[in-house]
Design a protein around this motif. Sequence first.
Motif, PDB file in Angstrom:
ATOM      1  N   ALA A  50       0.845  -1.182   0.000  1.00 22.34           N
ATOM      2  CA  ALA A  50       0.000   0.000   0.000  1.00 22.34           C
ATOM      3  C   ALA A  50       0.876   1.226   0.000  1.00 22.34           C
ATOM      4  N   VAL A  51       0.776   2.067  -1.021  1.00 21.06           N
ATOM      5  CA  VAL A  51       1.637   3.247  -1.097  1.00 21.06           C
ATOM      6  C   VAL A  51       0.834   4.425  -1.618  1.00 21.06           C
ATOM      7  N   ALA A  52      -0.322   4.664  -1.014  1.00 18.80           N
ATOM      8  CA  ALA A  52      -1.190   5.685  -1.565  1.00 18.80           C
ATOM      9  C   ALA A  52      -1.114   6.972  -0.770  1.00 18.80           C
ATOM     10  N   THR A  53      -1.198   8.120  -1.459  1.00 19.86           N
ATOM     11  CA  THR A  53      -1.176   9.395  -0.752  1.00 19.86           C
ATOM     12  C   THR A  53      -2.305  10.329  -1.130  1.00 19.86           C
ATOM     13  N   ALA A  54      -3.025  10.080  -2.202  1.00 13.80           N
ATOM     14  CA  ALA A  54      -4.128  10.973  -2.528  1.00 13.80           C
ATOM     15  C   ALA A  54      -4.998  10.365  -3.605  1.00 13.80           C
ATOM     16  N   GLY A  55      -6.317  10.361  -3.427  1.00 17.89           N
ATOM     17  CA  GLY A  55      -7.131  10.249  -4.574  1.00 17.89           C
ATOM     18  C   GLY A  55      -8.242   9.319  -4.840  1.00 17.89           C
ATOM     19  N   LEU A  56      -8.094   7.987  -4.842  1.00 20.59           N
ATOM     20  CA  LEU A  56      -9.156   7.154  -5.382  1.00 20.59           C
ATOM     21  C   LEU A  56     -10.447   7.414  -4.650  1.00 20.59           C
ATOM     22  N   VAL A  57     -10.415   7.330  -3.323  1.00 20.59           N
ATOM     23  CA  VAL A  57     -11.638   7.580  -2.571  1.00 20.59           C
ATOM     24  C   VAL A  57     -11.996   9.053  -2.618  1.00 20.59           C
ATOM     25  N   SER A  58     -10.996   9.956  -2.604  1.00 16.82           N
ATOM     26  CA  SER A  58     -11.308  11.371  -2.698  1.00 16.82           C
ATOM     27  C   SER A  58     -11.930  11.693  -4.047  1.00 16.82           C
ATOM     28  N   GLY A  59     -11.718  10.834  -5.046  1.00 13.92           N
ATOM     29  CA  GLY A  59     -12.297  11.049  -6.353  1.00 13.92           C
ATOM     30  C   GLY A  59     -13.699  10.479  -6.484  1.00 13.92           C
ATOM     31  N   LEU A  60     -14.170   9.779  -5.465  1.00 10.81           N
ATOM     32  CA  LEU A  60     -15.512   9.227  -5.490  1.00 10.81           C
ATOM     33  C   LEU A  60     -16.512  10.257  -4.985  1.00 10.81           C
ATOM     34  N   VAL A  61     -17.764  10.080  -5.334  1.00 11.39           N
ATOM     35  CA  VAL A  61     -18.821  10.979  -4.878  1.00 11.39           C
ATOM     36  C   VAL A  61     -19.458  10.374  -3.642  1.00 11.39           C
ATOM     37  N   LEU A  62     -19.257  11.017  -2.496  1.00 11.75           N
ATOM     38  CA  LEU A  62     -19.821  10.508  -1.254  1.00 11.75           C
ATOM     39  C   LEU A  62     -21.319  10.737  -1.222  1.00 11.75           C
ATOM     40  N   LEU A  63     -22.043   9.710  -0.788  1.00  9.90           N
ATOM     41  CA  LEU A  63     -23.486   9.766  -0.683  1.00  9.90           C
ATOM     42  C   LEU A  63     -23.891   9.857   0.780  1.00  9.90           C
ATOM     43  N   PRO A  64     -25.122  10.204   1.084  1.00  5.21           N
ATOM     44  CA  PRO A  64     -25.554  10.259   2.490  1.00  5.21           C
ATOM     45  C   PRO A  64     -25.268   8.949   3.203  1.00  5.21           C
ATOM     46  N   THR A 105       6.804 -14.833 -23.389  1.00  7.86           N
ATOM     47  CA  THR A 105       6.093 -15.912 -24.062  1.00  7.86           C
ATOM     48  C   THR A 105       6.196 -17.197 -23.248  1.00  7.86           C
ATOM     49  N   GLY A 106       5.075 -17.831 -22.990  1.00  4.41           N
ATOM     50  CA  GLY A 106       5.053 -19.076 -22.235  1.00  4.41           C
ATOM     51  C   GLY A 106       4.795 -18.909 -20.752  1.00  4.41           C
ATOM     52  N   ALA A 107       4.943 -17.697 -20.221  1.00  6.78           N
ATOM     53  CA  ALA A 107       4.681 -17.487 -18.790  1.00  6.78           C
ATOM     54  C   ALA A 107       3.191 -17.592 -18.524  1.00  6.78           C
ATOM     55  N   THR A 108       2.840 -18.298 -17.470  1.00  9.94           N
ATOM     56  CA  THR A 108       1.425 -18.502 -17.144  1.00  9.94           C
ATOM     57  C   THR A 108       1.047 -18.000 -15.760  1.00  9.94           C
ATOM     58  N   THR A 109       2.031 -17.583 -14.964  1.00  9.97           N
ATOM     59  CA  THR A 109       1.704 -17.048 -13.647  1.00  9.97           C
ATOM     60  C   THR A 109       2.754 -16.014 -13.258  1.00  9.97           C
ATOM     61  N   SER A 110       2.394 -15.199 -12.286  1.00 14.86           N
ATOM     62  CA  SER A 110       3.274 -14.107 -11.902  1.00 14.86           C
ATOM     63  C   SER A 110       2.998 -13.731 -10.460  1.00 14.86           C
ATOM     64  N   ALA A 111       3.899 -12.909  -9.908  1.00  8.57           N
ATOM     65  CA  ALA A 111       3.706 -12.329  -8.584  1.00  8.57           C
ATOM     66  C   ALA A 111       4.250 -10.917  -8.610  1.00  8.57           C
ATOM     67  N   VAL A 112       3.508  -9.962  -8.052  1.00 10.04           N
ATOM     68  CA  VAL A 112       3.981  -8.592  -7.892  1.00 10.04           C
ATOM     69  C   VAL A 112       4.416  -8.440  -6.445  1.00 10.04           C
ATOM     70  N   HIS A 113       5.714  -8.238  -6.234  1.00  7.39           N
ATOM     71  CA  HIS A 113       6.251  -8.161  -4.877  1.00  7.39           C
ATOM     72  C   HIS A 113       6.331  -6.736  -4.353  1.00  7.39           C
ATOM     73  N   GLY A 114       6.724  -5.797  -5.208  1.00  6.47           N
ATOM     74  CA  GLY A 114       6.928  -4.423  -4.771  1.00  6.47           C
ATOM     75  C   GLY A 114       6.533  -3.442  -5.853  1.00  6.47           C
ATOM     76  N   TYR A 115       6.202  -2.197  -5.439  1.00  4.14           N
ATOM     77  CA  TYR A 115       5.698  -1.178  -6.358  1.00  4.14           C
ATOM     78  C   TYR A 115       6.153   0.176  -5.856  1.00  4.14           C
ATOM     79  N   ASP A 116       6.562   1.044  -6.775  1.00  4.12           N
ATOM     80  CA  ASP A 116       7.093   2.347  -6.353  1.00  4.12           C
ATOM     81  C   ASP A 116       6.023   3.397  -6.122  1.00  4.12           C
TER      82      ASP A 116
END
Length: 339
Positions: free
Chosen positions: A9-23, A41-52
């Motif tokens: 988790a490396v979030a600092t602004a936005g996805l939820v702030s971009g949603l329209v809040l309802l009552p 070619t030929g790869a059938t599976t993967s793993a994402v370990h880290g993200y910048d």
Amino acid sequence: MRTGRTWRAVATAGLVSGLVLLPGGQAQSATCSVTAWQVPTGATTSAVHGYDGVRVAVGSTSRMVRVAGTWRHTDTRAAVWDDGRLVLRLTSETAVMDDVNAAGEVVGSEVVGSRRVAVTFDRLGTATPLPGRSTWDGYWASLVTSGGDVVGQAVTGDQRVVVLWPAAAPGTYRELPVPGVTDARPVAVDDQLRIVASTSSTTGGGYVRNTDGTWVPLAHPANGHADPWAIRDGRVVGRTLLDPNGFTVSEWNGAGALVRTYPTEAVIPRAIGGRGVVGGDALVDGGQRTVLWRDGVVVDRLPSVAAAFQLAAISDVERTLVGREGSYPNHLPVHYRCS
């Protein structure tokens, strides 16, 4: 920088702030579109370990084959993606890339001689070992902060200790033992260098190391133990595993105190956003899928995200969800752009 166990988790602004809040605190669902990442070619599976948090992710790709009735990984190689484009795949079969920060610092491990050691990787994939004790059976780096502090672990016999390679003192390392614990494994770190470690159930299951250098246990009932998954700005999320087979999704503060538990449909919290949103898995309409919570309440069930999507990370602007999609044994990396 990975702030969560495998999925970050490396979030600092936005996805939820971009949603329209309802009552009532509900939110209008984001509209998300998927992009499949390049794989060899030929790869059938993967793993994402880290993200910048912006574009670059590290992980691995493999080809799954069935041997004597059991699925096995073959041709596993560490990989680097830039906004879904495969830009590097190592030739080494033993190198592991575990995390990357926005400065492009990649950390992981490689086999050197007869043992696995912590390394950093340059942009061409060349590994440079980090220092360590010659008496360790092995050691590896699994986390890197935005400031370049590297966190990992070392193993001697059946004992594990958290290790820090501080950015302020290149070429040095520090062992960070958890008092009374011999099997601590780092699972997440935040930018203030608070480290979350997973331990055995007999020692409470989870600890957080505060900025003053003290380890504190994550609160848990007598009939259970903590199972931490992610940290962001001193907020820890994970599960409380209850004997014999129960669990609750839980949130703690940096002092280890329990802040709240989530509703019973919550399954796994995987990522924490900068404005308080938590992403993870929940039971929705009889199935398990990715949702977003705020203060323990679902704010978006992400109906335009496939049920087979497994969240790994949220971008810094919280408009990109990174992970993988598919069904066992085949999972391939994707991202969703949301608005």
